[in-house]
Design a protein around this motif. Sequence first.
Motif, mmCIF file in Angstrom:
data_model
loop_
_atom_site.group_PDB
_atom_site.id
_atom_site.type_symbol
_atom_site.label_atom_id
_atom_site.label_comp_id
_atom_site.label_asym_id
_atom_site.label_seq_id
_atom_site.Cartn_x
_atom_site.Cartn_y
_atom_site.Cartn_z
ATOM 1 N N LEU A 125 -4.658 3.606 -11.466
ATOM 2 C CA LEU A 125 -4.529 4.430 -12.674
ATOM 3 C C LEU A 125 -5.613 4.137 -13.696
ATOM 4 O O LEU A 125 -5.878 4.944 -14.588
ATOM 5 N N LYS A 126 -6.261 2.989 -13.572
ATOM 6 C CA LYS A 126 -7.323 2.645 -14.527
ATOM 7 C C LYS A 126 -8.473 3.646 -14.454
ATOM 8 O O LYS A 126 -9.229 3.805 -15.424
ATOM 9 N N SER A 127 -8.603 4.332 -13.325
ATOM 10 C CA SER A 127 -9.698 5.296 -13.174
ATOM 11 C C SER A 127 -9.529 6.473 -14.122
ATOM 12 O O SER A 127 -10.472 7.222 -14.375
ATOM 13 N N ILE A 128 -8.306 6.671 -14.644
ATOM 14 C CA ILE A 128 -8.045 7.780 -15.566
ATOM 15 C C ILE A 128 -8.493 7.442 -16.972
ATOM 16 O O ILE A 128 -8.976 8.292 -17.707
ATOM 17 N N LEU A 146 0.836 -1.200 0.000
ATOM 18 C CA LEU A 146 0.000 0.000 0.000
ATOM 19 C C LEU A 146 0.871 1.251 0.000
ATOM 20 O O LEU A 146 0.644 2.177 -0.780
ATOM 21 N N ALA A 147 1.872 1.261 0.881
ATOM 22 C CA ALA A 147 2.754 2.428 0.972
ATOM 23 C C ALA A 147 3.559 2.611 -0.305
ATOM 24 O O ALA A 147 3.761 3.740 -0.768
ATOM 25 N N GLU A 148 4.006 1.518 -0.897
ATOM 26 C CA GLU A 148 4.797 1.595 -2.126
ATOM 27 C C GLU A 148 3.955 2.145 -3.275
ATOM 28 O O GLU A 148 4.421 2.975 -4.073
ATOM 29 N N ALA A 149 2.706 1.690 -3.360
ATOM 30 C CA ALA A 149 1.809 2.176 -4.409
ATOM 31 C C ALA A 149 1.492 3.657 -4.208
ATOM 32 O O ALA A 149 1.481 4.440 -5.158
ATOM 33 N N GLU A 150 1.232 4.047 -2.960
ATOM 34 C CA GLU A 150 0.946 5.454 -2.662
ATOM 35 C C GLU A 150 2.141 6.334 -3.004
ATOM 36 O O GLU A 150 1.991 7.433 -3.559
ATOM 37 N N SER A 151 3.337 5.855 -2.695
ATOM 38 C CA SER A 151 4.550 6.608 -2.985
ATOM 39 C C SER A 151 4.724 6.808 -4.484
ATOM 40 O O SER A 151 5.105 7.891 -4.947
ATOM 41 N N ALA A 152 4.442 5.767 -5.264
ATOM 42 C CA ALA A 152 4.569 5.864 -6.717
ATOM 43 C C ALA A 152 3.586 6.882 -7.283
ATOM 44 O O ALA A 152 3.933 7.694 -8.140
ATOM 45 N N LEU A 153 2.359 6.852 -6.800
ATOM 46 C CA LEU A 153 1.347 7.797 -7.284
ATOM 47 C C LEU A 153 1.709 9.228 -6.889
ATOM 48 O O LEU A 153 1.528 10.167 -7.671
#
Length: 202
Positions: free
Chosen positions: A196-199, A155-162
């Motif tokens: 990112l699919k939401s975009i 979760l933290a890794e994904a949030e950091s990437a975004l």
Amino acid sequence: MIGRLSGTLAAVQPPLLLVDVQGVGYEVLAPMTTVFELPPQGQQVQLHTHLAVSETAQTLYGFLREADRQLFRTLIKVNGVGPKMALAILSGLDAAALSRCVAEDNVAALVKVPGVGKKTAERLIVELRDKLAPHPGEVNDIPLMAAAAPKVDHLAEAESALAALGYKPTEASKMVARASKAQPDADSATLIRLALKSIAPA
């Protein structure tokens, strides 16, 4: 000008990659559409690169395909779109989806990208209309990274990437939370892809 790198994929911390070229580590920023298609960490990779030079930094951007690098270069020629915004656009929209947005005047999809306001989205559509080749069909699911990695806080890794792509921390947290709810056991790569699919335009 550094136009291409061939070496070992030493580390992946989206959107940052570290490529070891004969003992020299090059830090490269890559859109998520490139990151998801990378070979496993430790294997050989070849990237088409663009060197962006500013008063404060020299930044390498990398792409697996020459066509993606050319699309990146087309985007940064649009007034008001810099490399960081172009990176965010290409992380949420692949070439087919971007072409479809332009063809359909889909401002709503473009403004979901961090930093892209309505005026910038409208400018993108106008300036890209004659520059992008049509790409039929829907956006394909992007293959996930195959690299084995030590246990991490996905979760933290994904949030950091975004966040690195320009999303506000609170927005990134909500996007990842929704993705995690949809797929509780997902790794960070999957969480980022779902977020990112939401975009992408429907």
